[in-house]
Design an enzyme around this catalytic site. Structure first.
Site, short mmCIF file in Angstrom:
data_model
loop_
_atom_site.label_atom_id
_atom_site.label_comp_id
_atom_site.label_asym_id
_atom_site.label_seq_id
_atom_site.Cartn_x
_atom_site.Cartn_y
_atom_site.Cartn_z
CE LYS A 107 38.66 32.16 50.34
NZ LYS A 107 38.82 30.75 49.96
CG ASN A 155 34.91 35.11 44.09
OD1 ASN A 155 36.05 35.52 44.14
ND2 ASN A 155 34.61 33.84 44.24
CG ASN A 183 41.24 38.55 42.20
OD1 ASN A 183 40.18 38.54 41.56
ND2 ASN A 183 41.71 37.45 42.78
#
Length: 300
Positions: free
Chosen positions: A180, A188, A198
């Site tokens: 993750k 980000n 995104n």
């Protein structure tokens, strides 16, 4: 089952909306105004242009109610403020933490609770107001045991499962969080500096070249054996949350503190220990810190 969701941001509201369909959910908010709004309007979930209202209750995070499970969705840098709150909960109550990065693990080690779980959220969510959340991308929630026995987590899992909000157990919390972390560090800061959604990271060929450079540095620092799988996961998240504005970009837009230290800062610390070169990540880190400062936030 009584479930306490600590944090009224996008992810907190998303958890509360889906779990509130089958359970008695209380959202613990930082402000009384948000708690009052949720109690008045409950939570509105928007998905695929369909609006659904879910009945939950809310209190300020200074209050404590008995719950069967607490889920902490606040950002990593808010966890130290939760010490007195967590200390009120009995040691036999399971705690689930879904923060980005790895820095919160040392904090979890100091807690006395018998069952502590960590999770990663791959859904896209956008908070529209104090009580409305838009589900912008369907993903998975991966859970792993940080402390305790997996049997306790397996016992809770069937109660958490709901349509469009699946939970799965990962056997190794560190591996899960590293994966993750790779996704967060890839998406980000880059979307923040580029002011891009995104999906643009894979749709725009020039942005995609930058994304690949970032991913190469991440894989080099974390020494992933499954590099292709990690890159595939990053691209999948970009695709599934294509119209989503990353949480870091949203924080900069609203002049809030970002999680740049928790994710990129952590990775740069690891890179320094391993003597790995990270010029692109260094640039992104300082660029976002500069954006924080120009927005009026106090940064080191």
């Amino acid at each position: 089952m009584k479930i306490g969701i600590v944090g009224g941001g996008a992810i907190g509201l998303l958890f509360a909306a889906y779990l509130g369909k089958n359970h008695e959910v209380t959202v613990y908010c930082r402000t009384k105004n948000q708690a009052d709004s949720i109690n008045l309007h409950h939570i509105t979930l928007l998905k695929n242009e369909i609006s659904e209202q879910i009945r939950v209750t809310s209190v300020s995070s200074s209050q404590y109610l008995y719950e069967d499970l607490f889920i902490f969705t606040v950002k990593q840098y808010h966890l130290p403020e939760m010490i007195s709150f967590i200390q009120q909960s009995p040691e036999n109550i399971p705690l689930l933490f879904v923060q980005n990065g790895m820095g919160h693990l040392s904090y979890l080690e100091s807690l006395p609770h018998k069952n502590i779980w960590v999770g990663t959220v791959e859904h896209g969510a956008m908070k529209l107001n104090d009580y409305t959340v838009k589900h912008t991308g369907i993903g998975e929630i991966k859970l792993a045991v940080f402390r305790g026995k997996e049997e306790a987590l397996q016992k809770f899992l069937p109660h958490l499962q709901t349509d469009y909000f699946p939970f799965i157990i990962h056997p190794n919390y560190q591996e899960m969080l590293y994966q993750k972390l790779a996704i967060n560090v890839s998406i980000n800061p880059l979307t923040t500096v580029l002011k891009a959604k995104n999906g643009e990271l894979i749709e725009n060929p020039y942005y995609f070249k930058l994304l690949k450079s970032v991913m190469n540095e991440i894989c080099n620092v974390l020494e992933f054996s499954n590099r292709d799988e990690i890159i595939e996961q990053v691209m999948k998240v970009c695709n599934n949350t294509g119209e989503n504005v990353s949480s870091m970009l949203k924080d900069v837009q609203e002049n809030r503190k970002t999680e740049i230290d928790a994710i990129v800062g952590y990775l740069l610390h690891v890179a320094k220990q391993k003597r790995k070169d990270t010029p692109v990540l260094q640039f992104l880190y300082h660029a976002v810190k500069g954006m924080e400062k120009s927005g009026g936030n106090n940064v080191d």
